[in-house]
Design a protein around this motif. Sequence first.
Motif, PDB file in Angstrom:
ATOM      1  N   LEU A 181      40.637  30.512  57.582  1.00 14.28           N
ATOM      2  CA  LEU A 181      41.641  30.957  56.620  1.00 14.28           C
ATOM      3  C   LEU A 181      40.998  31.388  55.309  1.00 14.28           C
ATOM      4  O   LEU A 181      41.395  32.384  54.704  1.00 14.28           O
ATOM      5  N   THR A 182      39.995  30.624  54.877  1.00 12.43           N
ATOM      6  CA  THR A 182      39.277  30.984  53.647  1.00 12.43           C
ATOM      7  C   THR A 182      38.584  32.331  53.805  1.00 12.43           C
ATOM      8  O   THR A 182      38.627  33.180  52.911  1.00 12.43           O
ATOM      9  N   SER A 183      37.924  32.534  54.953  1.00 11.63           N
ATOM     10  CA  SER A 183      37.237  33.801  55.206  1.00 11.63           C
ATOM     11  C   SER A 183      38.223  34.964  55.211  1.00 11.63           C
ATOM     12  O   SER A 183      37.949  36.036  54.659  1.00 11.63           O
ATOM     13  N   ARG A 184      39.379  34.740  55.829  1.00  8.37           N
ATOM     14  CA  ARG A 184      40.382  35.801  55.878  1.00  8.37           C
ATOM     15  C   ARG A 184      40.841  36.178  54.479  1.00  8.37           C
ATOM     16  O   ARG A 184      41.012  37.359  54.160  1.00  8.37           O
ATOM     17  N   ASP A 185      41.052  35.162  53.634  1.00  8.78           N
ATOM     18  CA  ASP A 185      41.506  35.428  52.264  1.00  8.78           C
ATOM     19  C   ASP A 185      40.454  36.209  51.478  1.00  8.78           C
ATOM     20  O   ASP A 185      40.777  37.148  50.733  1.00  8.78           O
ATOM     21  N   VAL A 186      39.178  35.815  51.628  1.00  9.80           N
ATOM     22  CA  VAL A 186      38.099  36.481  50.893  1.00  9.80           C
ATOM     23  C   VAL A 186      37.968  37.931  51.352  1.00  9.80           C
ATOM     24  O   VAL A 186      37.806  38.847  50.530  1.00  9.80           O
ATOM     25  N   ILE A 187      38.033  38.154  52.662  1.00  8.27           N
ATOM     26  CA  ILE A 187      37.938  39.522  53.185  1.00  8.27           C
ATOM     27  C   ILE A 187      39.118  40.360  52.706  1.00  8.27           C
ATOM     28  O   ILE A 187      38.968  41.534  52.352  1.00  8.27           O
ATOM     29  N   GLY A 188      40.296  39.740  52.649  1.00 10.39           N
ATOM     30  CA  GLY A 188      41.474  40.447  52.150  1.00 10.39           C
ATOM     31  C   GLY A 188      41.314  40.868  50.695  1.00 10.39           C
ATOM     32  O   GLY A 188      41.687  41.991  50.311  1.00 10.39           O
ATOM     33  N   GLN A 189      40.744  39.981  49.873  1.00  9.39           N
ATOM     34  CA  GLN A 189      40.508  40.299  48.471  1.00  9.39           C
ATOM     35  C   GLN A 189      39.519  41.459  48.339  1.00  9.39           C
ATOM     36  O   GLN A 189      39.715  42.385  47.537  1.00  9.39           O
ATOM     37  N   ALA A 190      38.445  41.403  49.151  1.00 13.31           N
ATOM     38  CA  ALA A 190      37.438  42.461  49.087  1.00 13.31           C
ATOM     39  C   ALA A 190      38.020  43.799  49.531  1.00 13.31           C
ATOM     40  O   ALA A 190      37.739  44.847  48.924  1.00 13.31           O
ATOM     41  N   LYS A 191      38.830  43.793  50.566  1.00 18.52           N
ATOM     42  CA  LYS A 191      39.478  45.029  51.015  1.00 18.52           C
ATOM     43  C   LYS A 191      40.355  45.609  49.909  1.00 18.52           C
ATOM     44  O   LYS A 191      40.347  46.826  49.658  1.00 18.52           O
ATOM     45  N   GLY A 192      41.090  44.734  49.218  1.00 13.77           N
ATOM     46  CA  GLY A 192      41.944  45.204  48.134  1.00 13.77           C
ATOM     47  C   GLY A 192      41.155  45.858  47.019  1.00 13.77           C
ATOM     48  O   GLY A 192      41.575  46.881  46.459  1.00 13.77           O
ATOM     49  N   ILE A 193      40.009  45.275  46.701  1.00 16.60           N
ATOM     50  CA  ILE A 193      39.153  45.838  45.652  1.00 16.60           C
ATOM     51  C   ILE A 193      38.671  47.231  46.055  1.00 16.60           C
ATOM     52  O   ILE A 193      38.703  48.177  45.253  1.00 16.60           O
ATOM     53  N   LEU A 194      38.222  47.370  47.295  1.00 10.61           N
ATOM     54  CA  LEU A 194      37.726  48.661  47.770  1.00 10.61           C
ATOM     55  C   LEU A 194      38.846  49.700  47.846  1.00 10.61           C
ATOM     56  O   LEU A 194      38.636  50.877  47.515  1.00 10.61           O
ATOM     57  N   MET A 195      40.011  49.273  48.273  1.00 12.37           N
ATOM     58  CA  MET A 195      41.151  50.194  48.363  1.00 12.37           C
ATOM     59  C   MET A 195      41.504  50.746  46.990  1.00 12.37           C
ATOM     60  O   MET A 195      41.759  51.940  46.817  1.00 12.37           O
ATOM     61  N   SER A 212      28.600  47.832  55.279  1.00 13.81           N
ATOM     62  CA  SER A 212      27.756  47.154  54.287  1.00 13.81           C
ATOM     63  C   SER A 212      27.120  45.902  54.889  1.00 13.81           C
ATOM     64  O   SER A 212      25.958  45.582  54.614  1.00 13.81           O
ATOM     65  N   SER A 213      27.889  45.194  55.721  1.00 18.15           N
ATOM     66  CA  SER A 213      27.367  43.999  56.381  1.00 18.15           C
ATOM     67  C   SER A 213      26.203  44.350  57.292  1.00 18.15           C
ATOM     68  O   SER A 213      25.166  43.669  57.305  1.00 18.15           O
ATOM     69  N   GLN A 214      26.352  45.421  58.045  1.00 20.91           N
ATOM     70  CA  GLN A 214      25.299  45.841  58.976  1.00 20.91           C
ATOM     71  C   GLN A 214      24.045  46.299  58.244  1.00 20.91           C
ATOM     72  O   GLN A 214      22.925  45.991  58.648  1.00 20.91           O
ATOM     73  N   GLU A 215      24.240  47.054  57.176  1.00 23.66           N
ATOM     74  CA  GLU A 215      23.102  47.627  56.451  1.00 23.66           C
ATOM     75  C   GLU A 215      22.321  46.568  55.678  1.00 23.66           C
ATOM     76  O   GLU A 215      21.115  46.717  55.461  1.00 23.66           O
ATOM     77  N   VAL A 223      29.430  39.355  52.419  1.00 21.01           N
ATOM     78  CA  VAL A 223      29.572  40.618  51.696  1.00 21.01           C
ATOM     79  C   VAL A 223      30.902  40.640  50.944  1.00 21.01           C
ATOM     80  O   VAL A 223      30.966  41.022  49.777  1.00 21.01           O
ATOM     81  N   ALA A 224      31.955  40.185  51.629  1.00 24.23           N
ATOM     82  CA  ALA A 224      33.276  40.158  51.004  1.00 24.23           C
ATOM     83  C   ALA A 224      33.290  39.223  49.803  1.00 24.23           C
ATOM     84  O   ALA A 224      33.865  39.534  48.753  1.00 24.23           O
ATOM     85  N   GLY A 225      32.650  38.043  49.954  1.00 17.90           N
ATOM     86  CA  GLY A 225      32.602  37.092  48.846  1.00 17.90           C
ATOM     87  C   GLY A 225      31.828  37.643  47.665  1.00 17.90           C
ATOM     88  O   GLY A 225      32.210  37.451  46.509  1.00 17.90           O
ATOM     89  N   TRP A 226      30.727  38.330  47.946  1.00 21.19           N
ATOM     90  CA  TRP A 226      29.921  38.959  46.894  1.00 21.19           C
ATOM     91  C   TRP A 226      30.756  39.956  46.098  1.00 21.19           C
ATOM     92  O   TRP A 226      30.703  39.995  44.871  1.00 21.19           O
ATOM     93  N   LEU A 227      31.566  40.723  46.804  1.00 23.45           N
ATOM     94  CA  LEU A 227      32.406  41.711  46.143  1.00 23.45           C
ATOM     95  C   LEU A 227      33.584  41.061  45.424  1.00 23.45           C
ATOM     96  O   LEU A 227      33.885  41.388  44.268  1.00 23.45           O
ATOM     97  N   ALA A 228      34.229  40.101  46.074  1.00 27.30           N
ATOM     98  CA  ALA A 228      35.412  39.466  45.493  1.00 27.30           C
ATOM     99  C   ALA A 228      35.084  38.649  44.251  1.00 27.30           C
ATOM    100  O   ALA A 228      35.921  38.484  43.362  1.00 27.30           O
ATOM    101  N   ASN A 229      33.848  38.152  44.177  1.00 33.41           N
ATOM    102  CA  ASN A 229      33.442  37.343  43.017  1.00 33.41           C
ATOM    103  C   ASN A 229      32.996  38.188  41.829  1.00 33.41           C
ATOM    104  O   ASN A 229      32.498  37.650  40.838  1.00 33.41           O
ATOM    105  N   GLY A 230      33.134  39.499  41.964  1.00 31.10           N
ATOM    106  CA  GLY A 230      32.845  40.346  40.838  1.00 31.10           C
ATOM    107  C   GLY A 230      31.400  40.764  40.702  1.00 31.10           C
ATOM    108  O   GLY A 230      31.005  41.346  39.698  1.00 31.10           O
TER     109      GLY A 230
END
Length: 238
Positions: A181-195, A212-215, A223-230
């Motif tokens: 659930l935590t991972s889903r929330d973090v990925i959701g936040q990162a998607k929102g930032i990119l959108m 980005s994860s693959q590269e 990757v999502a946490g890195w982005l979501a944390n600013g």
Amino acid sequence: MSEDDVVGEKLMTALSSAAQHLTGSRTGSEEETLALIVAGAIQTVPGVEHAGVSLLRADGSIVSYTPSAEAVAEVDQLQSTYREGPCVTALWDEHTVIVDDLVNETDRWPRFAPAAAAHGIGSMLSFQLFARENTLGALNLYSTEPHGFTADSQALGSLFAAHAAMALGESQHVAQLQQALTSRDVIGQAKGILMERFGLDAKEAFAMLVRSSQETNMKLVDVAGWLANGTGDRLQRD
């Protein structure tokens, strides 16, 4: 009262005691559950002076958790280092192991037995733990006296171990769900930032995270946490 009735009454008392000790652990963390298992085993199983749980991890390592005494931690570490002893036998051979006198067990465990005896351990009981058809580890019970455990100790310990395994499996399942659930929330936040930043839809934003994860050879959630944390302000779209 017959002997069978006496044993049956002891088993029912142990069952009630095990349930009382472990019921509250089902909403706790794995470490809290392990601590309750160790404390409950000492209070429930006759002859037990110390206890600990050793868990078999995915990389094959055997890790000691919540030992009730320093000597337990040291003896558990000996079993992990030497890859021999009651715990190791219980893990790999999937059965209960009783050791009446460690001093006389040098044929079975030539390195572990004398070392454990030198730490003041006289006898041991080890039970393999199960949950969801997977071996999780072993519950290790210790006495400083040779022949410290009786047939009742083995019967009651086996019953307690069965309940301990259920409680441990439940706590691990809860932890996995919480992590998901935590991972889903973090990925959701990162998607929102990119959108918002790049004018993407949800599918495109997720694809950007995956790329980005693959590269970077990082987990998607990292990757999502890195982005979501600013910390991903410099992220650019190709």
